[in-house]
Design a protein around this motif. Sequence first.
Motif, PDB file in Angstrom:
ATOM      1  N   GLU A 139      81.141  45.346  20.656  1.00 43.48           N
ATOM      2  CA  GLU A 139      79.784  44.951  21.037  1.00 43.48           C
ATOM      3  C   GLU A 139      78.719  46.000  20.691  1.00 43.48           C
ATOM      4  O   GLU A 139      77.544  45.778  20.971  1.00 43.48           O
ATOM      5  CB  GLU A 139      79.720  44.691  22.554  1.00 43.48           C
ATOM      6  CG  GLU A 139      80.576  43.526  23.021  1.00 43.48           C
ATOM      7  CD  GLU A 139      80.404  43.240  24.508  1.00 43.48           C
ATOM      8  OE1 GLU A 139      80.718  42.115  24.913  1.00 43.48           O
ATOM      9  OE2 GLU A 139      79.945  44.137  25.244  1.00 43.48           O
ATOM     10  N   ALA A 140      79.119  47.113  20.093  1.00 44.80           N
ATOM     11  CA  ALA A 140      78.178  48.219  19.909  1.00 44.80           C
ATOM     12  C   ALA A 140      77.933  48.521  18.434  1.00 44.80           C
ATOM     13  O   ALA A 140      78.652  48.042  17.548  1.00 44.80           O
ATOM     14  CB  ALA A 140      78.701  49.473  20.615  1.00 44.80           C
ATOM     15  N   ASN A 141      76.911  49.323  18.199  1.00 40.93           N
ATOM     16  CA  ASN A 141      76.625  49.833  16.859  1.00 40.93           C
ATOM     17  C   ASN A 141      77.720  50.851  16.492  1.00 40.93           C
ATOM     18  O   ASN A 141      77.958  51.809  17.220  1.00 40.93           O
ATOM     19  CB  ASN A 141      75.247  50.506  16.868  1.00 40.93           C
ATOM     20  CG  ASN A 141      74.821  50.979  15.498  1.00 40.93           C
ATOM     21  OD1 ASN A 141      75.602  50.983  14.554  1.00 40.93           O
ATOM     22  ND2 ASN A 141      73.565  51.381  15.381  1.00 40.93           N
ATOM     23  N   LEU A 142      78.366  50.659  15.361  1.00 42.87           N
ATOM     24  CA  LEU A 142      79.519  51.479  14.986  1.00 42.87           C
ATOM     25  C   LEU A 142      79.186  52.574  13.973  1.00 42.87           C
ATOM     26  O   LEU A 142      80.097  53.211  13.444  1.00 42.87           O
ATOM     27  CB  LEU A 142      80.633  50.588  14.423  1.00 42.87           C
ATOM     28  CG  LEU A 142      81.147  49.477  15.342  1.00 42.87           C
ATOM     29  CD1 LEU A 142      82.267  48.703  14.660  1.00 42.87           C
ATOM     30  CD2 LEU A 142      81.631  50.037  16.668  1.00 42.87           C
ATOM     31  N   THR A 143      77.915  52.805  13.692  1.00 39.51           N
ATOM     32  CA  THR A 143      77.546  53.773  12.661  1.00 39.51           C
ATOM     33  C   THR A 143      78.062  55.170  12.998  1.00 39.51           C
ATOM     34  O   THR A 143      78.631  55.860  12.143  1.00 39.51           O
ATOM     35  CB  THR A 143      76.022  53.807  12.474  1.00 39.51           C
ATOM     36  OG1 THR A 143      75.541  52.469  12.293  1.00 39.51           O
ATOM     37  CG2 THR A 143      75.643  54.628  11.251  1.00 39.51           C
TER      38      THR A 143
END
Length: 661
Positions: free
Chosen positions: A424-428
Amino acid sequence: MEEEEVECPNSSSEKRYFPDSLDSSEGDEAGTVACEDLELNPFDGLPYSSRYYKLLKEREDLPIWKEKYSFMENLLQSQIVIVSGDAKCGKSSQVPQWCAEYCLSIRYQHGGVVCTQVHKQTVVQLALRVADEMDVNIGHEVGYMIPFENCCTSETILRYCTDDMLQREMMSSPFLGSYGVIILDDIHERSIATDVLLGLLKDVLLARPELKLIINSSPHLISKLSSYYGNVPLIEVKNKHPVEVVYLSGAQKESFESILRLIFEIHHSTEKGDIVVFLACEQDIEKAYESICQEGSNLNPDLGELVVVPLYPKEKCALFKPNDETEKRCQVYQRRVVLTASPGESLIGSNTVKFVIDVGVERRKVYNPRIRANSLVMQPISQSQAEIRKQILGSSSSGKLFCLYSEEFASEDMRPLKPAEMQEANLTSMVLFMKRIDIAGLGHCDFMNRPAPESLMQALEDLDYLAALDNDGNLSEFGIIMSEFPLDPQLSKSILASCEFDCVDEMLTIAAMVTAPNCFSHPPRGAEEAASSCWKTFLHPEGDHFTLTNIYKAYQDMALNSSSEHCVEKWCHDHFLNCSALRMADVIRAELLEIIKRIELPYTEPAFGSKENTVNIRKALLSGYFMQKTFSITEELLQHSSAEHSYSPSSHLFAPMYLVM
């Protein structure tokens, strides 16, 4: 350490493990007797204090204590051990101490012990508690590491740290050679860093057969863990007391009114005990706090004082754990009402809680890779979360859980497990770390729940745009430098760009202020206009990032020119600013500056206020946040005021409209 050296936990005294300086196995029998009579602490060589024995009795009453012998036996014979136990069973405090005993018995030939936690609040509190129980000094034999704060030395035997700190440690020491035992605690929280560690440690364990891995989890994740790690020993700890659960099926539609009504009904009853209320979000905490304080002032004083404690899980606040001495000195009975939200379950460390009120929903931040933005979505909590909230009452034989939802809602609308943050999160940031660790040959990671391909592709694309990758998709030299900063990659890129635009000093201040907790204090009722008037003195026409720089500079000037810390705190209080948040910004900035100096990046003198400097700061910010879409805060609030979810830009605190040149 031989198997027969492990003392049965039912014995009235613990088996002592002696380091080299105290070991008299090669001496005469009289020397051995003398050591035992002195009751020396094997970790520091000093006699135990009376407090040690008092705390030892409390430890022996914990549910986990009955499993000590079984745990030590499995630790000796296996490389991986899973410990399944309910909240407050003692696994987070006792298991690390037993592992420290094991490391001491083999003379630390493979290293010490590290125990990870998801929340930095629990890291500090557990380290303090365990140091007290082991009768040693915090920061010496037992220490802790949280972002931008290190309370350890090279001699520290047992370290508590956040999972992201251990993950960052792998960048410089991929195989974690400083540790003989690694404990991953509260993995049911399913944070990105914990999931990454679970995957990477599979390869580390193969490379280091002497390394031990202990996994502490709630019972709900055990079947998934067993299939993930295979046939490994499992230690199960059962709850002590049943909890009465009351479902209020009609309360969900008017949950806020139901909560207030329930709190005052409990307070008017003859039953004593503190109350914990799980709300949907932090805004509800503020709303409930004001309402309860207002209504509480009209209560009959004979009922006792109603003390409202707002507990914001994402802020750097202490756990809820009342002081026993303060309780004894207080003449009037006090009932505390703790207001919190997800993931505040692990922040409740008090045995005085007798009532829990649960709304059954939460506002979750879900990242959308297509628009590169977070949405705040209201949805039911998971069944595992509901069970953990019930376990807060596990040590109370008369505790009650009030669920403001029906049993049908729990069984049909709630998912069995809490969704992994990785999905569910930004994986950068995670992908940047994985690219960095790939240099050491640990690039492959067997995730327990694989992230969405779309999110991975977006993260790779973002890193490519930020020049963190070379033409072959590997980490570039620029990307390696970016990964040195414990920040979001976009913010790291802005700092590196500031070296080119001669505004490093200002950019470090901005980075520190947006990374630290919110510097604005919540004004008390009736003081909103005064707070707004104070804050206006710091406003900068170029936008919020510049306003934050003004606040930090004013705070720094006050700190340098004031005669005492009390004067600084009074200045912050008078200007409705959070002094602890500004102190944290100071610490963060100092560490970022240290990184700049360590990797020998150019650093220029500050020139804040000049027109050229303002343009340069904008250019540096845009270098990192050029992918960010621009939105007007006011327009967005109006557009989504009646929607089920609201838009939240992913550039931390501020809308990127301020970055437009």
